[in-house]
Design a protein around this motif. Structure first.
Motif, PDB file in Angstrom:
ATOM      1  N   VAL A  20       0.951  -1.107   0.101  1.00  0.00           N
ATOM      2  CA  VAL A  20       0.019   0.113  -0.076  1.00  0.00           C
ATOM      3  C   VAL A  20       1.138   1.223  -0.019  1.00  0.00           C
ATOM      4  CG1 VAL A  20      -1.714   1.210   1.264  1.00  0.00           C
ATOM      5  CG2 VAL A  20      -1.764  -1.138   1.167  1.00  0.00           C
ATOM      6  N   VAL A  21       1.860   1.444   0.802  1.00  0.00           N
ATOM      7  CA  VAL A  21       2.709   2.405   0.996  1.00  0.00           C
ATOM      8  C   VAL A  21       3.680   2.638  -0.359  1.00  0.00           C
ATOM      9  CG1 VAL A  21       4.798   3.444   2.123  1.00  0.00           C
ATOM     10  CG2 VAL A  21       2.824   2.298   3.573  1.00  0.00           C
ATOM     11  N   ALA A  22       4.059   1.609  -1.064  1.00  0.00           N
ATOM     12  CA  ALA A  22       4.761   1.720  -2.215  1.00  0.00           C
ATOM     13  C   ALA A  22       4.032   2.211  -3.260  1.00  0.00           C
ATOM     14  CB  ALA A  22       5.443   0.216  -2.406  1.00  0.00           C
ATOM     15  N   ALA A  23       2.532   1.821  -3.431  1.00  0.00           N
ATOM     16  CA  ALA A  23       1.998   2.303  -4.343  1.00  0.00           C
ATOM     17  C   ALA A  23       1.196   3.668  -4.502  1.00  0.00           C
ATOM     18  CB  ALA A  23       0.587   1.286  -4.519  1.00  0.00           C
ATOM     19  N   ILE A  24       1.634   4.268  -3.364  1.00  0.00           N
ATOM     20  CA  ILE A  24       1.099   5.823  -3.244  1.00  0.00           C
ATOM     21  C   ILE A  24       2.433   6.398  -4.209  1.00  0.00           C
ATOM     22  CG2 ILE A  24       1.068   7.840  -1.939  1.00  0.00           C
ATOM     23  CD1 ILE A  24       0.241   5.872   0.527  1.00  0.00           C
ATOM     24  N   PRO A  96      -3.828   2.619  -4.502  1.00  0.00           N
ATOM     25  CA  PRO A  96      -3.167   4.016  -4.038  1.00  0.00           C
ATOM     26  C   PRO A  96      -2.817   4.721  -5.305  1.00  0.00           C
ATOM     27  CG  PRO A  96      -2.556   2.336  -2.714  1.00  0.00           C
ATOM     28  CD  PRO A  96      -3.270   1.582  -3.856  1.00  0.00           C
ATOM     29  N   GLU A  97      -2.362   4.210  -6.176  1.00  0.00           N
ATOM     30  CA  GLU A  97      -1.796   5.040  -7.536  1.00  0.00           C
ATOM     31  C   GLU A  97      -3.065   5.849  -7.998  1.00  0.00           C
ATOM     32  OE1 GLU A  97      -3.103   0.744  -8.819  1.00  0.00           O
ATOM     33  OE2 GLU A  97      -2.127   1.738  -7.439  1.00  0.00           O
ATOM     34  N   GLU A  98      -4.380   5.471  -7.859  1.00  0.00           N
ATOM     35  CA  GLU A  98      -5.508   6.401  -8.468  1.00  0.00           C
ATOM     36  C   GLU A  98      -5.801   7.644  -7.561  1.00  0.00           C
ATOM     37  OE1 GLU A  98      -8.226   2.818 -10.800  1.00  0.00           O
ATOM     38  OE2 GLU A  98      -8.657   3.607  -8.687  1.00  0.00           O
ATOM     39  N   MET A  99      -4.814   7.749  -6.538  1.00  0.00           N
ATOM     40  CA  MET A  99      -5.101   9.124  -5.814  1.00  0.00           C
ATOM     41  C   MET A  99      -5.233  10.589  -6.305  1.00  0.00           C
ATOM     42  SD  MET A  99      -2.810   9.873  -2.015  1.00  0.00           S
ATOM     43  CE  MET A  99      -2.951   8.111  -1.927  1.00  0.00           C
ATOM     44  N   LEU A 154     -20.037   4.157   0.379  1.00  0.00           N
ATOM     45  CA  LEU A 154     -19.152   4.426   1.646  1.00  0.00           C
ATOM     46  C   LEU A 154     -17.813   4.133   1.503  1.00  0.00           C
ATOM     47  CD1 LEU A 154     -21.742   3.163   4.224  1.00  0.00           C
ATOM     48  CD2 LEU A 154     -21.943   5.430   3.080  1.00  0.00           C
ATOM     49  N   GLY A 155     -17.331   4.309   0.450  1.00  0.00           N
ATOM     50  CA  GLY A 155     -15.960   3.607   0.239  1.00  0.00           C
ATOM     51  C   GLY A 155     -14.819   4.418   1.207  1.00  0.00           C
ATOM     52  N   PRO A 156     -13.913   3.573   1.655  1.00  0.00           N
ATOM     53  CA  PRO A 156     -12.726   4.181   2.292  1.00  0.00           C
ATOM     54  C   PRO A 156     -11.656   5.156   1.896  1.00  0.00           C
ATOM     55  CG  PRO A 156     -12.323   1.893   2.044  1.00  0.00           C
ATOM     56  CD  PRO A 156     -13.761   2.125   1.312  1.00  0.00           C
ATOM     57  N   PHE A 157     -11.701   4.816   0.539  1.00  0.00           N
ATOM     58  CA  PHE A 157     -10.842   5.794  -0.070  1.00  0.00           C
ATOM     59  C   PHE A 157     -11.472   7.025  -0.282  1.00  0.00           C
ATOM     60  CE2 PHE A 157      -7.539   5.335  -3.947  1.00  0.00           C
ATOM     61  CZ  PHE A 157      -6.743   6.206  -3.503  1.00  0.00           C
ATOM     62  N   ARG A 158     -10.719   8.122   0.282  1.00  0.00           N
ATOM     63  CA  ARG A 158     -11.522   9.391   0.178  1.00  0.00           C
ATOM     64  C   ARG A 158     -10.561  10.532   0.558  1.00  0.00           C
ATOM     65  NH1 ARG A 158     -16.262   9.269   4.013  1.00  0.00           N
ATOM     66  NH2 ARG A 158     -16.940   7.311   2.886  1.00  0.00           N
ATOM     67  N   ALA A 159     -10.765  11.624  -0.074  1.00  0.00           N
ATOM     68  CA  ALA A 159      -9.925  12.830   0.203  1.00  0.00           C
ATOM     69  C   ALA A 159     -10.875  14.038   0.626  1.00  0.00           C
ATOM     70  CB  ALA A 159      -9.223  13.167  -1.045  1.00  0.00           C
ATOM     71  N   VAL A 195     -15.757   9.931  -7.454  1.00  0.00           N
ATOM     72  CA  VAL A 195     -15.015   9.541  -8.615  1.00  0.00           C
ATOM     73  C   VAL A 195     -15.033   8.089  -8.811  1.00  0.00           C
ATOM     74  CG1 VAL A 195     -13.598  11.525  -9.120  1.00  0.00           C
ATOM     75  CG2 VAL A 195     -12.802   9.703  -7.415  1.00  0.00           C
ATOM     76  N   PRO A 196     -15.175   7.490  -9.645  1.00  0.00           N
ATOM     77  CA  PRO A 196     -14.994   6.052  -9.941  1.00  0.00           C
ATOM     78  C   PRO A 196     -13.259   5.595  -9.690  1.00  0.00           C
ATOM     79  CG  PRO A 196     -15.835   6.841 -12.113  1.00  0.00           C
ATOM     80  CD  PRO A 196     -15.254   7.965 -11.167  1.00  0.00           C
ATOM     81  N   VAL A 197     -13.332   4.395  -8.625  1.00  0.00           N
ATOM     82  CA  VAL A 197     -12.093   3.927  -8.378  1.00  0.00           C
ATOM     83  C   VAL A 197     -12.121   2.373  -8.581  1.00  0.00           C
ATOM     84  CG1 VAL A 197     -11.543   5.707  -6.598  1.00  0.00           C
ATOM     85  CG2 VAL A 197     -12.735   3.565  -5.967  1.00  0.00           C
ATOM     86  N   THR A 198     -11.119   1.685  -8.818  1.00  0.00           N
ATOM     87  CA  THR A 198     -11.007   0.291  -8.898  1.00  0.00           C
ATOM     88  C   THR A 198     -10.806  -0.326  -7.498  1.00  0.00           C
ATOM     89  OG1 THR A 198      -9.791   1.041 -11.014  1.00  0.00           O
ATOM     90  CG2 THR A 198      -9.633  -1.406 -10.353  1.00  0.00           C
TER      91      THR A 198
END
Length: 230
Positions: A20-24, A96-99, A154-159, A195-198
């Motif tokens: 996860v960390v490496a993919a940011i 994470p690369e979709e950030m 309710l996705g956890p990936f959010r900004a 936004v759509p995410v994978t």
């Protein structure tokens, strides 16, 4: 470029946290904060070796871990304090690369909060359990009826902008964290978008949807939170 911090709650994620960390995306964020939430494995050690800032929150609970990360990020000196905080799970189910996709509407001034929607994006078969899919549908339908917002997930990936996040006065310490943020944002009319995410199958067993007890407790807490703030 605004200062961006990432907060990753992590409970027994030693198998996935380094990935996860490496993919940011490199150079995008100023600090990757992994909150070790009472893990009994080597999550903290692996995350630190991967280059993350590691915090320790001994009290179990997704919300507890998020609150710990927020307290750390917002207590930084003014020149290091993040303008935007990204939340990301530690099980490598998000990409994470979709950030940059989540950050784009905020950087363009079109939103203060962006939810990564698994419902709108590409989802690997089996990545979400049937109870998760139904729970998302029910929760977002109730929020549309009672709060007039058109979330799909309710996705956890959010900004979210840090000032907007602090204005929400987040309180939930367990399963209701994501829905509390969205409900309170609706009440405060925080500009938002999705936004759509994978989404892919997580590494390891889910502590929530992977058990009957976790699924029931999460569902109960989510529904309770929606009605709590009406």
């Amino acid at each position: 470029m605004p200062c961006i911090n990432v907060i990753i709650p992590a409970y027994n994620e030693e198998q996935s946290i380094a990935q996860v960390v490496a993919a940011i995306p490199a150079g995008l964020v100023a600090d990757i904060i992994v909150v070790n939430n009472n893990s009994s494995d080597q999550t903290a050690k692996v995350a630190s070796a991967a280059g993350a800032t590691v915090l320790h929150e001994p009290t179990p609970g997704y919300g507890n871990a998020c609150l710990c990360g927020i307290a750390y990020a917002t207590a930084k000196p003014e020149e290091e304090r993040p303008d935007i905080i990204v939340f990301l799970d530690g099980d490598f189910s998000d990409h994470p690369e979709e950030m940059p996709l989540l950050l784009a509407p905020i950087l363009a001034g079109k939103a203060d909060m962006v939810i990564g929607s698994r419902a709108l994006g590409n989802r690997e078969a089996g990545a979400m359990m049937p109870q998760q899919i139904f729970g998302n549908w029910l929760a977002t339908t109730l929020m549309r009826w009672f709060y007039g917002v058109t979330y799909t997930d309710l996705g956890p990936f959010r900004a979210i902008r840090t000032d907007a996040l602090l204005a929400l006065n987040m309180r939930d310490r367990t399963y209701g964290w994501t829905v509390e943020m969205q409900v309170k944002a609706a009440k405060k009319r925080v500009p938002y978008t999705e936004v759509p995410v994978t989404y892919r199958k997580r590494i390891g067993l889910s502590k929530v949807s992977g058990t009957v007890k976790g699924s029931v407790m999460a569902g109960y807490k989510i529904i309770l939170t929606i009605f709590k703030y009406l």
